[in-house]
Design a protein around this motif. Structure first.
Motif, PDB file in Angstrom:
ATOM      1  N   ALA A  49       0.845  -1.265  -0.067  1.00  0.00           N
ATOM      2  CA  ALA A  49       0.080  -0.035  -0.067  1.00  0.00           C
ATOM      3  C   ALA A  49       0.954   1.201   0.163  1.00  0.00           C
ATOM      4  O   ALA A  49       0.376   2.371  -0.301  1.00  0.00           O
ATOM      5  CB  ALA A  49      -0.905  -0.096   1.327  1.00  0.00           C
ATOM      6  N   SER A  50       2.309   1.107   0.364  1.00  0.00           N
ATOM      7  CA  SER A  50       2.967   2.339   0.484  1.00  0.00           C
ATOM      8  C   SER A  50       4.361   1.997   0.316  1.00  0.00           C
ATOM      9  O   SER A  50       4.599   0.697   0.412  1.00  0.00           O
ATOM     10  CB  SER A  50       2.750   3.031   1.771  1.00  0.00           C
ATOM     11  N   ARG A  51       5.304   2.972   0.119  1.00  0.00           N
ATOM     12  CA  ARG A  51       6.846   2.505  -0.041  1.00  0.00           C
ATOM     13  C   ARG A  51       7.211   2.253   1.333  1.00  0.00           C
ATOM     14  O   ARG A  51       8.041   1.334   1.601  1.00  0.00           O
ATOM     15  CB  ARG A  51       7.500   3.502  -0.289  1.00  0.00           C
ATOM     16  N   GLU A  52       6.629   2.552   2.577  1.00  0.00           N
ATOM     17  CA  GLU A  52       7.120   2.049   3.807  1.00  0.00           C
ATOM     18  C   GLU A  52       6.663   0.750   4.222  1.00  0.00           C
ATOM     19  O   GLU A  52       7.562  -0.034   4.696  1.00  0.00           O
ATOM     20  CB  GLU A  52       6.167   2.957   5.176  1.00  0.00           C
ATOM     21  N   ASP A  53       5.547   0.223   3.491  1.00  0.00           N
ATOM     22  CA  ASP A  53       5.249  -1.019   3.732  1.00  0.00           C
ATOM     23  C   ASP A  53       6.148  -1.811   3.215  1.00  0.00           C
ATOM     24  O   ASP A  53       6.713  -3.155   3.431  1.00  0.00           O
ATOM     25  CB  ASP A  53       3.729  -1.478   3.118  1.00  0.00           C
ATOM     26  N   ALA A  54       6.755  -1.844   1.834  1.00  0.00           N
ATOM     27  CA  ALA A  54       7.584  -2.466   1.102  1.00  0.00           C
ATOM     28  C   ALA A  54       8.928  -2.458   1.796  1.00  0.00           C
ATOM     29  O   ALA A  54       9.830  -3.531   1.896  1.00  0.00           O
ATOM     30  CB  ALA A  54       7.816  -2.115  -0.330  1.00  0.00           C
ATOM     31  N   ILE A  55       9.355  -1.262   2.589  1.00  0.00           N
ATOM     32  CA  ILE A  55      10.701  -1.183   3.033  1.00  0.00           C
ATOM     33  C   ILE A  55      10.613  -2.178   4.435  1.00  0.00           C
ATOM     34  O   ILE A  55      11.645  -2.904   4.556  1.00  0.00           O
ATOM     35  CB  ILE A  55      11.054  -0.014   3.259  1.00  0.00           C
ATOM     36  N   VAL A  56       9.669  -1.948   4.971  1.00  0.00           N
ATOM     37  CA  VAL A  56       9.387  -2.697   6.220  1.00  0.00           C
ATOM     38  C   VAL A  56       9.363  -4.257   6.003  1.00  0.00           C
ATOM     39  O   VAL A  56      10.100  -5.278   6.720  1.00  0.00           O
ATOM     40  CB  VAL A  56       8.321  -2.228   7.126  1.00  0.00           C
ATOM     41  N   ALA A  57       8.587  -4.543   4.891  1.00  0.00           N
ATOM     42  CA  ALA A  57       8.610  -5.913   4.699  1.00  0.00           C
ATOM     43  C   ALA A  57       9.825  -6.619   4.408  1.00  0.00           C
ATOM     44  O   ALA A  57       9.935  -7.877   4.836  1.00  0.00           O
ATOM     45  CB  ALA A  57       7.541  -6.194   3.412  1.00  0.00           C
ATOM     46  N   ALA A 103      14.744   6.116  12.319  1.00  0.00           N
ATOM     47  CA  ALA A 103      14.857   7.545  12.079  1.00  0.00           C
ATOM     48  C   ALA A 103      13.679   8.097  11.481  1.00  0.00           C
ATOM     49  O   ALA A 103      13.644   9.209  11.241  1.00  0.00           O
ATOM     50  CB  ALA A 103      16.253   7.662  11.241  1.00  0.00           C
ATOM     51  N   SER A 104      12.511   7.052  11.314  1.00  0.00           N
ATOM     52  CA  SER A 104      11.497   7.663  10.293  1.00  0.00           C
ATOM     53  C   SER A 104       9.885   7.278  10.903  1.00  0.00           C
ATOM     54  O   SER A 104       9.919   6.257  11.038  1.00  0.00           O
ATOM     55  CB  SER A 104      11.563   6.882   9.062  1.00  0.00           C
ATOM     56  N   PRO A 105       9.445   8.159  11.334  1.00  0.00           N
ATOM     57  CA  PRO A 105       7.785   8.126  12.027  1.00  0.00           C
ATOM     58  C   PRO A 105       7.260   7.043  11.050  1.00  0.00           C
ATOM     59  O   PRO A 105       6.407   6.281  11.739  1.00  0.00           O
ATOM     60  CB  PRO A 105       7.435   9.613  12.229  1.00  0.00           C
ATOM     61  N   ALA A 106       7.135   7.424   9.857  1.00  0.00           N
ATOM     62  CA  ALA A 106       6.329   6.578   9.001  1.00  0.00           C
ATOM     63  C   ALA A 106       6.712   5.038   8.940  1.00  0.00           C
ATOM     64  O   ALA A 106       5.930   4.033   8.709  1.00  0.00           O
ATOM     65  CB  ALA A 106       6.236   7.069   7.467  1.00  0.00           C
ATOM     66  N   ALA A 111       5.856   3.436  12.427  1.00  0.00           N
ATOM     67  CA  ALA A 111       4.609   3.039  12.534  1.00  0.00           C
ATOM     68  C   ALA A 111       4.249   1.900  11.573  1.00  0.00           C
ATOM     69  O   ALA A 111       3.469   0.780  11.840  1.00  0.00           O
ATOM     70  CB  ALA A 111       3.550   4.347  11.818  1.00  0.00           C
ATOM     71  N   SER A 112       4.867   1.703  10.228  1.00  0.00           N
ATOM     72  CA  SER A 112       4.416   0.416   9.437  1.00  0.00           C
ATOM     73  C   SER A 112       5.040  -0.792  10.235  1.00  0.00           C
ATOM     74  O   SER A 112       4.583  -2.034  10.043  1.00  0.00           O
ATOM     75  CB  SER A 112       5.206   0.790   8.030  1.00  0.00           C
ATOM     76  N   VAL A 166       3.041  -7.522  21.355  1.00  0.00           N
ATOM     77  CA  VAL A 166       4.330  -7.260  20.639  1.00  0.00           C
ATOM     78  C   VAL A 166       4.111  -5.965  20.112  1.00  0.00           C
ATOM     79  O   VAL A 166       5.249  -4.990  20.271  1.00  0.00           O
ATOM     80  CB  VAL A 166       4.547  -8.349  19.590  1.00  0.00           C
ATOM     81  N   LYS A 167       2.858  -5.429  19.507  1.00  0.00           N
ATOM     82  CA  LYS A 167       2.851  -4.113  18.974  1.00  0.00           C
ATOM     83  C   LYS A 167       3.108  -3.034  20.142  1.00  0.00           C
ATOM     84  O   LYS A 167       3.881  -2.103  19.782  1.00  0.00           O
ATOM     85  CB  LYS A 167       1.769  -3.995  18.356  1.00  0.00           C
ATOM     86  N   VAL A 168       2.632  -3.315  21.132  1.00  0.00           N
ATOM     87  CA  VAL A 168       2.725  -2.478  22.391  1.00  0.00           C
ATOM     88  C   VAL A 168       4.281  -2.395  22.801  1.00  0.00           C
ATOM     89  O   VAL A 168       4.652  -1.134  22.924  1.00  0.00           O
ATOM     90  CB  VAL A 168       1.907  -2.788  23.656  1.00  0.00           C
ATOM     91  N   ALA A 169       4.800  -3.376  23.001  1.00  0.00           N
ATOM     92  CA  ALA A 169       6.270  -3.520  23.214  1.00  0.00           C
ATOM     93  C   ALA A 169       7.167  -2.773  22.179  1.00  0.00           C
ATOM     94  O   ALA A 169       8.042  -1.974  22.515  1.00  0.00           O
ATOM     95  CB  ALA A 169       6.611  -4.862  23.244  1.00  0.00           C
ATOM     96  N   LEU A 170       6.583  -2.942  20.975  1.00  0.00           N
ATOM     97  CA  LEU A 170       7.545  -2.300  19.959  1.00  0.00           C
ATOM     98  C   LEU A 170       7.510  -0.875  19.929  1.00  0.00           C
ATOM     99  O   LEU A 170       8.443   0.037  19.697  1.00  0.00           O
ATOM    100  CB  LEU A 170       7.120  -3.000  18.640  1.00  0.00           C
ATOM    101  N   GLN A 171       6.201  -0.369  20.097  1.00  0.00           N
ATOM    102  CA  GLN A 171       5.788   0.923  20.226  1.00  0.00           C
ATOM    103  C   GLN A 171       6.388   1.672  21.351  1.00  0.00           C
ATOM    104  O   GLN A 171       6.936   2.806  21.391  1.00  0.00           O
ATOM    105  CB  GLN A 171       4.407   1.227  20.066  1.00  0.00           C
ATOM    106  N   GLN A 172       6.395   1.048  22.382  1.00  0.00           N
ATOM    107  CA  GLN A 172       7.126   1.555  23.536  1.00  0.00           C
ATOM    108  C   GLN A 172       8.722   1.604  23.290  1.00  0.00           C
ATOM    109  O   GLN A 172       9.439   2.421  23.747  1.00  0.00           O
ATOM    110  CB  GLN A 172       6.974   0.697  24.834  1.00  0.00           C
TER     111      GLN A 172
END
Length: 207
Positions: free
Chosen positions: A53-61, A112-115, A118-119, A158-164
């Protein structure tokens, strides 16, 4: 047996992930466009949009590819004598805290990237299906619905831990934009998963 169509789709997905990460590492993620990734992978933008859906999704994937399957495999490999709670938590911590080589460099880029952050945290939900299957395989007496609920809860923890870890409250990021992760990720994961121990242990006993 995987069909030719499925293999081609997976090959395209892998090519897009690899191109996205390579370009992001070379140029910086903010300087990469979806068109650039599609061209580097040899596909159209329309094809790209069928996968990400976005460049961020591909990078994170590219960093998280197949991690959900690896968590499930790690759970299956835990000693049979281990309780379900210990087995699940150990498998999750192992697969989320052992990035190597390029994956470690990419994770630093993500901070280093908020986007991208989040992804990255959003991918935790993808653990649900593979982990539920691994739980029912390990504990055949566990109801499939219960396994899905437990695995979804694990993904949420896991999501909560990663966000923290990636978005700590406190001083603002450094001038370079780098967020210094807060605390130990293994410790945060174990703390976030701790409330699920009674439910996991109960499911393991009932099996």
């Amino acid at each position: 047996m995987t069909g030719l169509r499925e293999r081609k789709k997976e090959a395209t997905r892998q090519a897009l992930r690899a191109a996205a990460l390579r370009l992001a590492m070379e140029r910086g993620p903010e300087n990469v466009r979806v068109d650039d990734i599609a061209a580097a992978a040899g596909v159209s933008k329309r094809t790209y949009n069928n996968y990400f859906a976005s460049r961020e999704d591909a990078i994170v994937a590219a960093v998280t590819a197949e991690r959900e399957a690896r968590v499930a495999t790690a759970l299956a490999d835990r000693p049979a004598a281990a309780g379900l709670a210990d087995a699940v938590i150990d498998a999750v911590v192992e697969q989320y805290t052992d990035p190597g080589g390029q994956a470690r460099d990419a994770l630093l880029m993500i901070t280093a990237s908020p986007a991208l952050r989040a992804s990255y945290t959003g991918t935790a939900a993808m653990i649900e299906g593979p982990l539920a299957e691994a739980i029912t395989a390990r504990c055949p007496g566990v109801d499939p619905l219960t396994a899905r609920v437990l695995s979804a809860a694990v993904g949420a923890a896991v999501k909560v831990a990663l966000q923290q870890w990636l978005e700590p409250t406190g001083p603002p990021p450094s001038p370079a934009g780098l967020v210094v992760p807060a605390g130990s990720l293994p410790d945060l994961l174990r703390a976030a998963l701790a409330p699920l121990v009674p439910a996991l242990e109960a499911a393991g006993r009932h099996s």
